[in-house]
Design an enzyme around this catalytic site. Structure first.
Site, short mmCIF file in Angstrom:
data_model
loop_
_atom_site.label_atom_id
_atom_site.label_comp_id
_atom_site.label_asym_id
_atom_site.label_seq_id
_atom_site.Cartn_x
_atom_site.Cartn_y
_atom_site.Cartn_z
N SER A 1 0.84 3.75 2.20
CA SER A 1 0.84 4.47 3.48
C SER A 1 2.21 4.99 3.90
O SER A 1 2.30 5.87 4.75
CB SER A 1 0.29 3.57 4.59
OG SER A 1 1.18 2.52 4.88
N SER B 1 0.84 -1.20 0.00
CA SER B 1 0.00 0.00 0.00
C SER B 1 0.87 1.25 0.00
O SER B 1 2.10 1.18 0.17
CB SER B 1 -0.93 0.02 1.23
OG SER B 1 -0.19 0.34 2.40
N SER C 1 -2.94 6.87 5.81
CA SER C 1 -2.31 5.85 6.65
C SER C 1 -3.18 5.57 7.86
O SER C 1 -3.54 6.48 8.60
CB SER C 1 -0.92 6.32 7.09
OG SER C 1 -0.35 5.40 8.01
#
Length: 316
Positions: free
Chosen positions: A91, A89, A255
């Site tokens: 984040s 991801s 996040s």
């Protein structure tokens, strides 16, 4: 998934090692005894081919002897030294990108039982600014990667996209009641996007540890959704308990981190991210006939140590 693989690797190492040991200590001597008995009854010397056939291991023992050293090496390397992870991801952008493959130093936060993750031998503790992998406190089957910004005893404030830290007053630190604002310097705007929004890239000075962060100033205030700690009066302020850490993603507005679910227990720590060993892009046009899981490009320029702060450019 990583924990299941650890269990599987442990079982394979143990089972192949035991089979190899049993063959060496029990089955092999029996084969030699059988050969000696047949040789004693025979009036002629058995040919080499017949002897080799009688001494030959069964297929399971032969396979175990072949693969045990390899599996044992991988088990020790992955369990106690370095473990590979893939970044799934955004984040931790811009420090880590989707498609980065990293190595995590397992022994940096203590040599741990690879199955239960409890500490066997103490080594070091996380430092402010470390990029750490840990078991997600709300589901330990999942591995998360974030930056450690709060140590045990610290008071943390995240307000109006600014991070403030009041360090714990230890034996070798000067006591103060003034929060330290983690200074930010603008690098550029629009290099990264989140949906239709462009993100601002900053270098943040985390008490001497400089690293890049992304901020989305169009994102509404999320503090009503923050983890509420009874020890503080506001949603955006926390006191880190002993034996715990406060972790944030570098992509601050994309996040799910300690602001939302609380603290990282020391026993959940897996290791410190230290190296990017491969980096793939997976971006493809809708018209592309190749499957999305195939890499579209290799980012050779990202291979190396975990990147820190960028060279500061114009603030215009």
């Amino acid at each position: 998934m990583a924990s299941y693989f650890s269990v599987l690797l442990f079982v394979l190492t143990l089972s192949t090692g035991l089979i190899w040991l049993i063959d060496a200590k029990v089955w092999a001597p029996k084969r030699k005894q059988k050969l000696a008995a047949v040789q004693a009854k025979s009036s002629v010397e058995l040919d080499q081919k017949t002897q080799d056939s009688m001494l030959q291991q069964n297929s399971v023992a032969e396979f175990s002897q072949s693969v045990f050293p390899v599996i044992a090496f991988v088990f020790v390397l992955r369990s106690f030294l370095y473990e590979p992870f893939q970044i799934p991801s955004g984040s931790m952008m811009p420090t880590l990108l989707v498609g980065d493959f990293i190595l995590v130093e397992k022994f940096d936060y203590g040599i741990r039982n690879p199955i239960a993750n409890n500490i066997l031998i103490d080594t070091n503790l996380p430092e402010r600014g470390d990029v750490a992998v840990f078991k997600y406190p709300e589901d330990i089957r999942l591995d998360y990667i974030k930056r450690i910004v709060g140590l045990p005893g610290d008071r943390i404030i995240y307000r109006n996209k600014y991070l403030y830290v009041l360090p714990a007053c230890g034996e070798n630190t000067e006591c103060t009641d003034q929060f330290q604002e983690m200074k930010k310097t603008l690098v550029n705007k629009g290099e990264f996007t989140q949906g239709p929004y462009s993100l601002d890239r900053y270098v943040e000075d985390l008490g001497g540890v400089k690293h890049d962060v992304l901020l989305n100033y169009r994102m509404p205030d999320m503090s009503p959704r923050y983890f509420k700690q009874s020890a503080t009066a506001r949603n955006d302020e926390w006191i880190v308990p002993e034996g715990h850490y406060f972790a944030l993603g570098d992509n601050r507005d994309n996040s799910t981190d300690s602001r939302f679910w609380g603290f990282v227990p020391e026993e959940n720590l897996v290791g410190k991210a230290v190296f990017i060993w491969m980096s793939f892009e997976f971006e493809r046009d809708e018209s592309d006939w190749l499957p999305s899981w195939l890499p579209s490009n290799i980012r050779f320029n990202r291979i190396g140590g975990i990147p820190g702060a960028s060279q500061i450019e114009s603030n215009d």
